[in-house]
Motif scaffolding. Structure first.
Motif, PDB file in Angstrom:
ATOM      1  N   GLN A  97      -5.895  -6.535   0.791  1.00 20.11           N
ATOM      2  CA  GLN A  97      -4.471  -6.530   1.093  1.00 20.11           C
ATOM      3  C   GLN A  97      -3.826  -5.197   0.730  1.00 20.11           C
ATOM      4  N   GLY A  98      -4.298  -4.570  -0.343  1.00 24.30           N
ATOM      5  CA  GLY A  98      -3.780  -3.266  -0.731  1.00 24.30           C
ATOM      6  C   GLY A  98      -4.161  -2.170   0.245  1.00 24.30           C
ATOM      7  N   VAL A  99      -5.329  -2.322   0.903  1.00 21.81           N
ATOM      8  CA  VAL A  99      -5.711  -1.364   1.936  1.00 21.81           C
ATOM      9  C   VAL A  99      -4.741  -1.456   3.105  1.00 21.81           C
ATOM     10  N   HIS A 100      -4.357  -2.677   3.426  1.00 18.19           N
ATOM     11  CA  HIS A 100      -3.472  -2.902   4.570  1.00 18.19           C
ATOM     12  C   HIS A 100      -2.114  -2.248   4.379  1.00 18.19           C
ATOM     13  N   ASP A 101      -1.597  -2.286   3.161  1.00 24.82           N
ATOM     14  CA  ASP A 101      -0.274  -1.681   2.934  1.00 24.82           C
ATOM     15  C   ASP A 101      -0.348  -0.332   2.231  1.00 24.82           C
ATOM     16  N   GLY A 102      -1.565   0.187   2.039  1.00 24.15           N
ATOM     17  CA  GLY A 102      -1.729   1.546   1.533  1.00 24.15           C
ATOM     18  C   GLY A 102      -1.861   1.672   0.034  1.00 24.15           C
ATOM     19  N   ARG A 103      -1.903   0.567  -0.723  1.00 23.37           N
ATOM     20  CA  ARG A 103      -1.920   0.668  -2.186  1.00 23.37           C
ATOM     21  C   ARG A 103      -3.311   0.873  -2.766  1.00 23.37           C
ATOM     22  N   HIS A 104      -4.320   0.274  -2.169  1.00 23.35           N
ATOM     23  CA  HIS A 104      -5.656   0.288  -2.775  1.00 23.35           C
ATOM     24  C   HIS A 104      -6.719   0.870  -1.838  1.00 23.35           C
ATOM     25  N   MET A 105      -6.323   1.816  -1.011  1.00 25.62           N
ATOM     26  CA  MET A 105      -7.281   2.401  -0.063  1.00 25.62           C
ATOM     27  C   MET A 105      -8.398   3.137  -0.787  1.00 25.62           C
ATOM     28  N   GLN A 106      -8.040   3.952  -1.778  1.00 23.48           N
ATOM     29  CA  GLN A 106      -9.059   4.716  -2.500  1.00 23.48           C
ATOM     30  C   GLN A 106      -9.973   3.789  -3.294  1.00 23.48           C
ATOM     31  N   ALA A 107      -9.407   2.755  -3.904  1.00 24.48           N
ATOM     32  CA  ALA A 107     -10.228   1.831  -4.688  1.00 24.48           C
ATOM     33  C   ALA A 107     -11.268   1.158  -3.804  1.00 24.48           C
ATOM     34  N   PHE A 108     -10.857   0.702  -2.636  1.00 22.64           N
ATOM     35  CA  PHE A 108     -11.799   0.057  -1.726  1.00 22.64           C
ATOM     36  C   PHE A 108     -12.916   1.020  -1.332  1.00 22.64           C
TER      37      PHE A 108
END
Length: 410
Positions: A97-108
């Motif tokens: 969900q964070g990838v979708h809104d830009g919050r957890h892209m790097q973590a993924f």
């Protein structure tokens, strides 16, 4: 409809089955599929579909690498390796969900890179090359993901898509036998140079022990088929979970009853086609009909299509009193069309079915969801779901007839 009277095939008691650790590992797949399906909630657009496709492939690729390790290692599977894979996949699922809104892209991206590297290192430690699925040990597709850590969106997503494309290319374009042969030749040449230096009295600055020669490894088809089937079962279970969650949060009425019943019948027939008349969850697939790498690619497409259908059924409950949004109707119909197309093509290839027989089993089932997707603007949500039932019932009846015919005329 589903025929419950056809007897299932006898199970070989000597076959390996999923262990408790592997079943525990698959619980992470439950969480991952649930999070991925939520990307298609509401009224998904092209961007949402692209996110879903890339992230689903990345999650599935990670699950596959560790699944194949357990498949080959068997009783020698190291628990800490699978536990590390479980933790990494759990982080990936939580970051969706964070990838979708830009919050957890790097973590993924970072966790995906680490999981793929770990999945490759286990084969190096075992001194084996898995010839059935070269992508499990080659990390060529990880390079674009690594570059993406320092790149902002939208270029980051294009790099992710490029990494997935490289992995799929390695699946079909890389010859495991030739790679093993080249590595063994390099290993023999290295040992020859070391012997030559020792003969000349030079100090061997390389490794003090003889390098281990790589050997070929092959997957266990029966055990792998069970694990792949369990993954598809998880996806179908997500469809049930979507229906239950949507129904629990709304008022119960006749529209809900009709839509829930139709959705449940669809899921039951999909279960029957995938797991009673298929292998590894792929409808119509016979064991050993294709190379393992081809069967795995078909499994990826099947699981992705079914997860999209599950999300569409959950959205249908939310819009039960009116029409489905065009994007949700398209999601449902394209998911069904992809599933039916896979089943028809696989059935023709794996059962040596004539093209005429294959077309009879595929065209009616394929035409209906395509027509609904293209011209179903005025259809209510309940009508869309019930009209999709014949598209699954047709190949279901064809497989049932074929099973009975083979029993009557072996």
């Amino acid at each position: 409809m589903v025929d419950m009277d056809v007897e299932s095939a006898e199970v070989d008691e000597n076959e390996r089955h999923a262990t408790w650790l592997e079943l525990f590992f698959d619980l992470i797949a439950v969480a991952g599929v649930s999070q991925l399906a939520h990307l298609l909630h509401g009224e998904p657009g092209a961007r949402d579909f692209a996110y879903y496709a890339v992230l689903f492939c990345a999650f599935w690729m990670t699950w596959t690498c560790f699944t194949l390790y357990g498949n080959v290692a068997g009783d020698r599977t190291r628990i800490r390796i699978l536990l590390a894979g479980m933790f990494g996949m759990a982080v990936m699922a939580a970051a969706v969900q964070g990838v979708h809104d830009g919050r957890h892209m790097q973590a993924f991206a970072v966790v995906y890179i680490l999981m793929r590297i770990l999945g490759s290192r286990v084969w190096q430690a075992r001194g084996q090359v898995l010839l059935d699925w070269p992508t499990a040990q080659f990390t060529l597709g990880v390079i674009p993901w690594t570059l993406s850590v320092w790149v902002d969106a939208p270029a980051r997503y294009w790099l992710w898509a490029a990494g997935i494309a490289l992995d799929l290319w390695a699946t079909f374009g890389m010859n495991g036998e030739r790679f093993l042969e080249r590595v063994q030749q390099r290993d023999a040449e290295k040992q020859r140079r070391q012997r030559a230096r020792r003969d000349m009295g030079e100090r061997d600055r390389g490794s003090h022990s003889r390098p281990a020669r790589l050997s070929a490894a092959y997957s266990d088809p029966a055990h792998l088929g069970e694990r792949l089937g369990l993954f598809v079962l998880i996806v179908l279970g997500e469809g049930v979970a979507q229906l239950v969650a949507a129904s629990a949060a709304t008022e119960w009425d006749w529209a809900l009853y009709g839509l829930a019943l139709g959705s449940f019948l669809l899921l039951v027939m999909l279960w029957s086609l995938s797991l009673r008349y298929g292998y590894g969850g792929v409808p119509g697939l016979a064991p050993r009909a294709f190379q393992t790498r081809t069967a795995m690619a078909l499994h990826l497409l099947t699981a992705g299509a079914l997860a999209a259908v599950a999300a569409g059924l959950g959205a249908a409950v939310e819009h039960r009193h009116g029409q489905l949004p065009p994007s949700v109707r398209l999601l449902l119909c394209v998911g069904f069309a992809v599933y039916v197309l896979i089943g028809a093509g696989v059935s023709m290839a794996s059962h040596s079915t004539s093209w005429r027989s294959g077309l009879r089993s595929a065209l009616p089932a394929l035409a209906l969801p395509l027509l609904i997707g293209a011209f179903g603007n005025g259809l209510p949500s309940v009508g869309v779901v019930w009209l999709l039932i014949p598209s699954v019932a047709w190949p279901q009846g064809w497989h049932t007839w074929r099973a009975r015919a083979s029993t009557t005329h072996p």
